[in-house]
Design a protein around this motif. Structure first.
Motif, PDB file in Angstrom:
ATOM      1  N   SER A  16     -39.363  18.452 -21.868  1.00  0.00           N
ATOM      2  CA  SER A  16     -38.261  19.375 -21.721  1.00  0.00           C
ATOM      3  C   SER A  16     -37.996  19.624 -20.394  1.00  0.00           C
ATOM      4  O   SER A  16     -38.262  19.284 -19.113  1.00  0.00           O
ATOM      5  N   ARG A  18     -36.372  21.994 -17.068  1.00  0.00           N
ATOM      6  CA  ARG A  18     -36.670  23.202 -16.501  1.00  0.00           C
ATOM      7  C   ARG A  18     -35.304  24.100 -16.497  1.00  0.00           C
ATOM      8  O   ARG A  18     -34.285  23.380 -16.706  1.00  0.00           O
ATOM      9  N   GLN A  21     -31.664  22.692 -15.048  1.00  0.00           N
ATOM     10  CA  GLN A  21     -31.490  21.133 -15.122  1.00  0.00           C
ATOM     11  C   GLN A  21     -30.219  20.480 -16.143  1.00  0.00           C
ATOM     12  O   GLN A  21     -29.747  19.662 -15.627  1.00  0.00           O
ATOM     13  N   LYS A  44     -35.068  19.911  -8.227  1.00  0.00           N
ATOM     14  CA  LYS A  44     -33.833  19.367  -7.813  1.00  0.00           C
ATOM     15  C   LYS A  44     -33.519  17.851  -8.037  1.00  0.00           C
ATOM     16  O   LYS A  44     -32.549  17.513  -8.382  1.00  0.00           O
TER      17      LYS A  44
HETATM   18  P1  ADP Z   1     -37.503  20.266  -5.401  1.00  0.00           P
HETATM   19  O1  ADP Z   1     -36.780  19.306  -4.601  1.00  0.00           O
HETATM   20  O2  ADP Z   1     -36.501  21.395  -6.139  1.00  0.00           O
HETATM   21  O3  ADP Z   1     -38.388  21.132  -4.482  1.00  0.00           O
HETATM   22  P2  ADP Z   1     -38.757  18.494  -7.005  1.00  0.00           P
HETATM   23  O4  ADP Z   1     -37.643  17.790  -7.468  1.00  0.00           O
HETATM   24  O5  ADP Z   1     -39.823  17.856  -6.036  1.00  0.00           O
HETATM   25  O6  ADP Z   1     -38.395  19.974  -6.400  1.00  0.00           O
HETATM   26  O7  ADP Z   1     -39.783  18.972  -8.340  1.00  0.00           O
HETATM   27  C1  ADP Z   1     -40.778  19.536  -8.082  1.00  0.00           C
HETATM   28  C2  ADP Z   1     -41.920  19.118  -9.166  1.00  0.00           C
HETATM   29  O8  ADP Z   1     -41.513  19.706 -10.401  1.00  0.00           O
HETATM   30  C3  ADP Z   1     -42.078  17.563  -9.221  1.00  0.00           C
HETATM   31  O9  ADP Z   1     -43.474  17.343  -9.216  1.00  0.00           O
HETATM   32  C4  ADP Z   1     -41.318  16.988 -10.665  1.00  0.00           C
HETATM   33  O10 ADP Z   1     -41.718  16.071 -11.237  1.00  0.00           O
HETATM   34  C5  ADP Z   1     -41.614  18.420 -11.335  1.00  0.00           C
HETATM   35  N1  ADP Z   1     -40.617  18.670 -12.323  1.00  0.00           N
HETATM   36  C6  ADP Z   1     -39.294  18.342 -12.249  1.00  0.00           C
HETATM   37  N2  ADP Z   1     -38.724  18.637 -13.295  1.00  0.00           N
HETATM   38  C7  ADP Z   1     -39.596  18.761 -14.250  1.00  0.00           C
HETATM   39  C8  ADP Z   1     -39.305  18.880 -15.800  1.00  0.00           C
HETATM   40  N3  ADP Z   1     -38.442  19.230 -16.460  1.00  0.00           N
HETATM   41  N4  ADP Z   1     -40.645  19.192 -16.459  1.00  0.00           N
HETATM   42  C9  ADP Z   1     -41.596  19.088 -15.646  1.00  0.00           C
HETATM   43  N5  ADP Z   1     -41.953  18.973 -14.317  1.00  0.00           N
HETATM   44  C10 ADP Z   1     -40.716  18.682 -13.470  1.00  0.00           C
END
Ligand code: ADP
Length: 584
Positions: A16, A18, A21, A44
């Motif tokens: 799913s 977040r 998204q 992001k």
């Molecule tokens: P940001 O760039 O916003 O700091 P990231 O894109 O690095 O964050 O994401 C942070 C973490 O969350 C990563 O480990 C990513 O794989 C995880 N993540 C992102 N979207 C989801 C999702 N839909 N479900 C579970 N984990 C997710």
């Protein structure tokens, strides 16, 4: 199934999205410029990566930190996505090879440093590509009013205008005040953008303030309690870092240090030891952490109170990027205030002193506050509709007050009723929080009146409340099921407002590992595999994935594929090995 969900599951192993998204991705897919403000760890990257995979052509990602770029690309490749990066450290020949691959459609995402746009020759090469999307990471760098202004971000708009076909332009940041936000839209030339501003709440961070306690004893307790887990201990000065480092080292603790006074090679050595998980405790000034993408930092300790809430929130943002529960401790003594005031008087420019002292005062108010610490921070950042208690900070956890949860209980129970007692707790929580996922869309759960009625609550909070409702007999667990709920007489009286629900919620973190021996074995396997493949351990699997493996113990390939973070490529590569290890 909807293509977007297919990609999410196939490449990332997630079921799913977040918050935000799905909407963001759909806007980008419809080719609308997009500006997305989500907190660190908010997810992001997936927002521009999934469109990149679905578009024809290549997505160019402008990213300011070279160290992060390599991590991002390693991560994508580990998930079976074709990605490359170009920065100033590569030879002309290897740059040419990469550009050739991009032209032939062999690359879906190309990461470049903004300074590349200073090079006319390179820009000409870029223009020859079929660019589907231009994604700008850390977009606040374009603004002089942001905290990391980068001159070359100013070249992005001209570059976009020089392209014969304008790609969809997307911008991402975790920090944006009103002025910075306006600057981003204007200076990057975003056209009628879809703007998404997410909540700054990081519900997997448990915030704890310790007042006037013995700091050294407390640090030792935390390190012991979190043995084998990665943590950062922030100090206010280099001297304090050295002092604490030698104190703990002398006692036999395996610790690392980092501050601006070390030589470059020392800094690199300590940082690598930390990232490669050879050692888990980093003692540092706030110079450590910029551009560190390690997703499994499980705790942050502020040995001295930070100088303002902005820095504090940025620093604790480095914990729990993988979404698993993480702790943030501030060790607050009133004598720290003098140290910080002294730092402000000796290092800050005269015209900013008053402002900095005011910010320090807010930080002191925060440490001494009796109210929910999370709500304090969110209100400080101007968020509206903030819940008054989070049940996951030291003030909420230590409170003995019984609170009235009748309205929340009614929302949960009516959702159980509307979904006809047919779903487990995880789906109920997703429905209540208004999440999007294949099950929700297929079963039309998003059309229920209870969909999204608890948007402002964290999943941990709702889960804790459901646990309490079961414990107190306000709802039953359906016989023979693991987590399906069944309404009983008491549930109906609550729904009809004939009974109130007064509780003290103080459950500790939900994502405890049940079998820590197995977790440690898997962690060692992960580290060995990482060494063999020349990547960082968290690129192989996140802690959240390892925890779920230990707690769910999948036995078949189908069960393994349901684990969060188990995309197709990782399943093919490590699946057999993991099933074997989980059996023994
Ligand atoms: P940001 O760039 O916003 O700091 P990231 O894109 O690095 O964050 O994401 C942070 C973490 O969350 C990563 O480990 C990513 O794989 C995880 N993540 C992102 N979207 C989801 C999702 N839909 N479900 C579970 N984990 C997710």
């Amino acid at each position: 199934m909807n293509k977007v969900f297919e990609v999410l599951h196939k490449y990332y192993g997630y079921n799913s999205f977040r918050k935000g998204q799905y909407e963001i991705i759909n806007n980008i897919l419809s080719k609308r410029d997009t500006f997305c403000i989500l907190p660190t760890g908010g997810g992001k990257s997936i927002c521009y990566q999934i469109p990149a995979l679905l578009f024809n052509g290549v997505t160019i990602v402008i990213s300011p930190l070279i160290a992060l770029m390599k991590d991002q690309v390693d991560n994508l490749r580990a998930n079976g996505i074709k990605a490359e990066y170009i920065n100033s450290t590569q030879s002309l020949e290897s740059i040419d090879n990469i550009m050739e691959m991009c032209r032939n459609g062999g690359v879906k995402l190309l990461y470049i440093a903004p300074e590349r746009l200073e090079n006319e020759f390179f820009k000409r090469k870029l223009r020859r590509l079929n660019i589907s999307q231009l994604a700008i990471d850390e977009a606040h760098c374009v603004s002089m009013w942001g905290h990391d202004f980068r001159r070359s971000y100013g070249l992005i708009n001209d570059f976009i205008n020089s392209l014969s076909i304008r790609p969809v332009v997307t911008a991402f940041t975790a920090t944006a005040t009103e002025v910075v936000r306006k600057d981003v839209v204007k200076l990057l030339g975003l056209r009628k953008p879809y703007i998404y501003i997410g909540s700054f709440d990081r519900d997997n961070l448990s915030i704890r303030v310790h007042i006037e306690e013995d700091k050294l004893e407390l640090v030792k307790d935390i390190i012991k309690d979190k043995e084998n887990e990665a943590g950062i201990i922030y100090c206010a000065t280099r001297k304090e870092v050295d002092g604490l480092y030698f104190y703990l080292k002398d006692l036999g603790y395996d610790v690392l240090k980092y501050h601006g006074g070390l030589k470059d090679e020392e800094k690199e050595y300590y940082q690598d030891e930390f990232l490669n998980e050879n050692s888990n405790v980093m003692i540092a000034t706030n110079a450590f952490g910029m551009g560190i993408d390690k997703s499994n930092v499980r705790y942050i300790v502020h040995f001295t109170m930070p100088k303002n809430i902005e820095s504090y929130y940025q620093e604790i943002g480095r914990a729990g990027r993988d979404g698993a529960m993480s702790e943030c401790h501030i060790l607050f003594n009133r004598s720290d205030i003098r140290t910080l005031e002294y730092l402000i008087y000796t290092t800050v420019q005269i015209d900013r002193k008053e402002l900095e002292i005011k910010k320090l005062q807010s930080m002191i108010d925060f440490c001494e506050s009796k109210e929910c610490l999370r709500s304090f921070i969110l209100k400080y950042f101007g968020e509206e509709n903030v819940r008054e208690y989070c049940n996951n900070c030291s003030n909420c956890l230590n409170s003995d007050e019984l609170r009235d949860y009748t309205i929340e209980a009614q929302k949960i129970l009516s959702c159980v009723y509307r979904t006809r007692e047919r779903y487990g707790v995880a789906v109920l929580i997703d429905v209540l929080r208004g999440m999007i996922g294949p099950k929700i869309i297929n079963d039309k759960l998003n059309e229920l009146t209870t969909y999204g009625i608890m948007k402002e609550y964290s999943s941990k909070f709702i889960r804790d409340l459901i646990k309490a409702l079961i414990d107190f007999g306000y709802v039953n667990l359906k016989e023979g099921t693991y987590s399906m709920l069944q309404l009983n007489e008491k549930s109906y009286s609550i729904l009809k407002s004939k009974q109130r629900v007064m509780l003290k919620l103080n459950y500790e973190n939900e994502e405890k590992v049940i079998n820590s021996d197995l977790f440690n074995k898997l962690r060692i396997w992960r580290r060995d595999t990482a060494i063999k493949e020349g990547v960082k351990p968290y690129i192989i699997f996140s802690d959240a994935t390892l925890i779920e493996l230990c707690n769910k113990l999948p036995k078949t390939e189908e069960e393994l594929l349901q684990i969060r973070g188990m995309g197709e490529k990782k399943f093919n590569k490590y699946g057999d090995e993991l099933l074997k290890r989980l059996k023994s």
